[in-house]
Design a protein around this motif. Sequence first.
Motif, short mmCIF file in Angstrom:
data_model
loop_
_atom_site.label_atom_id
_atom_site.label_comp_id
_atom_site.label_asym_id
_atom_site.label_seq_id
_atom_site.Cartn_x
_atom_site.Cartn_y
_atom_site.Cartn_z
N TRP A 1 0.81 -1.21 0.00
CA TRP A 1 0.00 0.00 0.00
C TRP A 1 0.86 1.27 0.00
O TRP A 1 0.58 2.22 -0.74
N GLU A 2 1.92 1.30 0.75
CA GLU A 2 2.76 2.49 0.83
C GLU A 2 3.40 2.79 -0.53
O GLU A 2 3.34 3.94 -1.01
N SER A 3 3.99 1.80 -1.17
CA SER A 3 4.62 2.02 -2.47
C SER A 3 3.57 2.34 -3.55
O SER A 3 3.81 3.14 -4.46
N LEU A 4 2.40 1.72 -3.41
CA LEU A 4 1.33 1.95 -4.39
C LEU A 4 0.84 3.39 -4.33
O LEU A 4 0.65 4.04 -5.38
N THR A 5 0.63 3.92 -3.16
CA THR A 5 0.15 5.29 -3.02
C THR A 5 1.20 6.29 -3.48
O THR A 5 0.86 7.35 -4.05
N GLN A 6 2.46 5.98 -3.25
CA GLN A 6 3.52 6.86 -3.74
C GLN A 6 3.54 6.91 -5.27
O GLN A 6 3.66 7.97 -5.88
N GLU A 7 3.43 5.74 -5.89
CA GLU A 7 3.40 5.67 -7.35
C GLU A 7 2.17 6.37 -7.91
O GLU A 7 2.26 7.08 -8.93
N HIS A 8 1.05 6.22 -7.25
CA HIS A 8 -0.18 6.87 -7.70
C HIS A 8 -0.05 8.39 -7.65
O HIS A 8 -0.46 9.12 -8.57
N SER A 9 0.53 8.88 -6.56
CA SER A 9 0.72 10.32 -6.42
C SER A 9 1.65 10.85 -7.50
O SER A 9 1.41 11.92 -8.09
N VAL B 1 -5.60 1.15 -6.53
CA VAL B 1 -5.82 1.99 -5.34
C VAL B 1 -7.30 2.02 -5.00
O VAL B 1 -7.70 1.91 -3.83
N SER B 2 -8.14 2.15 -6.01
CA SER B 2 -9.60 2.17 -5.79
C SER B 2 -10.08 0.85 -5.20
O SER B 2 -10.96 0.82 -4.33
N ALA B 3 -9.50 -0.27 -5.67
CA ALA B 3 -9.87 -1.58 -5.14
C ALA B 3 -9.50 -1.70 -3.66
O ALA B 3 -10.25 -2.27 -2.86
N TYR B 4 -8.34 -1.18 -3.32
CA TYR B 4 -7.93 -1.16 -1.91
C TYR B 4 -8.94 -0.39 -1.06
O TYR B 4 -9.38 -0.86 0.00
N TYR B 5 -9.30 0.82 -1.54
CA TYR B 5 -10.24 1.64 -0.78
C TYR B 5 -11.60 0.95 -0.66
O TYR B 5 -12.26 0.99 0.39
N GLU B 6 -12.05 0.32 -1.72
CA GLU B 6 -13.35 -0.34 -1.72
C GLU B 6 -13.41 -1.45 -0.66
O GLU B 6 -14.37 -1.56 0.11
N LEU B 7 -12.34 -2.31 -0.63
CA LEU B 7 -12.32 -3.40 0.35
C LEU B 7 -12.13 -2.88 1.77
O LEU B 7 -12.69 -3.43 2.72
N SER B 8 -11.35 -1.82 1.94
CA SER B 8 -11.15 -1.28 3.29
C SER B 8 -12.46 -0.73 3.85
O SER B 8 -12.74 -0.84 5.04
N ARG B 9 -13.30 -0.11 2.96
CA ARG B 9 -14.62 0.35 3.42
C ARG B 9 -15.52 -0.82 3.75
O ARG B 9 -16.28 -0.79 4.72
N LYS B 10 -15.43 -1.88 2.97
CA LYS B 10 -16.27 -3.05 3.17
C LYS B 10 -15.96 -3.71 4.52
O LYS B 10 -16.87 -4.14 5.24
N PHE B 11 -14.66 -3.82 4.83
CA PHE B 11 -14.27 -4.48 6.08
C PHE B 11 -14.00 -3.51 7.22
O PHE B 11 -13.55 -3.90 8.29
N ARG B 12 -14.26 -2.21 6.95
CA ARG B 12 -14.13 -1.18 7.98
C ARG B 12 -12.75 -1.20 8.64
O ARG B 12 -12.59 -1.34 9.85
N CYS B 13 -11.75 -1.06 7.79
CA CYS B 13 -10.37 -1.04 8.28
C CYS B 13 -9.55 -0.13 7.38
O CYS B 13 -10.04 0.36 6.36
N GLU B 14 -8.33 0.13 7.77
CA GLU B 14 -7.45 0.94 6.96
C GLU B 14 -6.90 0.11 5.80
O GLU B 14 -6.67 -1.10 5.95
N PRO B 15 -6.68 0.74 4.60
CA PRO B 15 -6.20 -0.02 3.43
C PRO B 15 -4.89 -0.77 3.70
O PRO B 15 -4.71 -1.89 3.22
N GLU B 16 -4.00 -0.17 4.49
CA GLU B 16 -2.70 -0.80 4.72
C GLU B 16 -2.78 -2.06 5.58
O GLU B 16 -1.82 -2.81 5.71
N THR B 17 -3.96 -2.32 6.21
CA THR B 17 -4.10 -3.51 7.06
C THR B 17 -4.71 -4.70 6.32
O THR B 17 -4.92 -5.75 6.92
N LEU B 18 -5.04 -4.54 5.04
CA LEU B 18 -5.74 -5.61 4.32
C LEU B 18 -4.88 -6.87 4.20
O LEU B 18 -5.40 -8.00 4.31
#
Length: 551
Positions: free
Chosen positions: A206-214, A303-320
């Motif tokens: 997640w950390e490297s992915l968000t950096q690349e996205h930015s 990145v969107s898939a990470y956010y979607e699952l994190s909302r579904k499981f009510r957790c932070e994306p980096e904890t998936l």
Amino acid sequence: MLCSLDLRDFVIVPSLHLEPLSGFTVLTGETGAGKSILIDALQLILGARGDVGVVREGAERTQIVAEFSPSDRSKRWLCANDLDTGEDTLLIRRTVDVKGRSRAWVNGIAVTAAQLRELGETLVDVHGQHVHQSLLKSSYQLKLLDDFAENGDVLKKVREAFEIWTKARKTLEEATANADALAEKTERLQWMIEDLESLSPKKNEWESLTQEHSRLAHGVAIREGLAAALETLHDGEVNATELLASVHGKLMGLARYDGRLAAIAETLSTGMDLVEEAAQDVMRYIDRNDLDEEHFEKVDRRVSAYYELSRKFRCEPETLFERLENARSELKNLTSSKDVKALERAEKKALETYHARAVELTQRREDAGKRLANAVTEEMQTLAMKGARMETALIPNQPSANGSEHCEFLIAGHAGVLTRSLQKVASGGELARISLAIAVITAKITPVPTLIFDEVDSGIGGATAEVVGRLLRQLGSDRQVLCVTHLPQVAACGHHHWRVEKTQRDGKTQSNLRVLSPDDRVEEVARMLAGISITDSTKSVAREMLAQPTE
């Protein structure tokens, strides 16, 4: 053994320095003089709980310092805890302040109260004045028996086996009693794993992915900014490289007239190299990092898939990723726990192991119980209990961490009667004598070099008191024994005699300790015999008591 003890601002003691000797030392004094303060101080420095009540009124803190000559057992403990200095002495210091904060040091190194208690068990054994009441409890009787039998290692194995069996039994019960709940939980975990595996998150992705996205999201701004930078540094009609070169040439020309300007020109030359290097880095970055719209869309979708699952499981994306791993592990445990046959075998094996160790413990208790009963019975004959006898009974129990039985001490108060439970037959005086007999016997086998008896002779008197004094003196023939007593017969048997005295100074009560000379001992024993009115005949009796052979 205890070599010295220093108290400062402890309860009602401003300061006190003691140097106990080997042998049997008695502590006497008027009621309320503070005889037990010394015992309390030793217990505090050996790990007892400390509170503000031990700080003398008006003082900021109390301090206790004790010096011991450590036994081999103590040295082993010190080595195991990295506290051994290689010296022949052991120094313990403890302080308690008015806010209740307690600190302790062993050989100058800070330690915890738990460590003090462990070390204290190798140095001093305290027999308190309330041990008689404890003796009536079955749990205390079992502990005495285990201590006498030296069952520490075996008992530890029994407790470990009991814990393993308890867990195995609980797992089996849950597997059989909660089958529906387990099935529902398994289904939920499988659904969760299926969703998470559709993303297949990677560890630390997640950390490297968000950096690349930015970076990709701001690609246009980055390229425009870098182009402007390159224009300024190198490519523009007026750029830093040419300007610096022009200045450098002028300085080099002027250096012909003033050599000091050459150093400035050299510094500027270094700057020119750095500017040129920066311009090259910018060009390489531009060449190697073309804006890739397709790659950006791919990263954006992940990145969107990470956010979607994190909302579904009510957790932070980096904890998936961690959530997926935990779900897999939990599902694996549940799957194995549903194998009831395997769990039954595991529970049966754990119980068999427990029973094997418990049987060994029982056998050791039976053997030690006979030896303890015989030894106590023998001592009881000398304590005005002729014909009395003691037996130990092991009564089967449900399996527990302490084995498969509890212990009961049985007593016959005189010859010709059946033994009965100690709680039912022992009077106060008999209980005191039995307790003392057990204390003497267990003290004989303990490896601890210093023994302390705090008014354990209460409830006895006359000839029995003299026998008690002789027993304690015998114990003092090969170790250090300290005894707080009110009995002149016991006091007369001591190798050494201390008197505790309470005085008034500046309107405050203080407790002091005085080492008695032979003449002082006569006066003190006479006081203990007669009270306030001490006559010549009382002193004569005291001299006779002190002159009696006691070895």
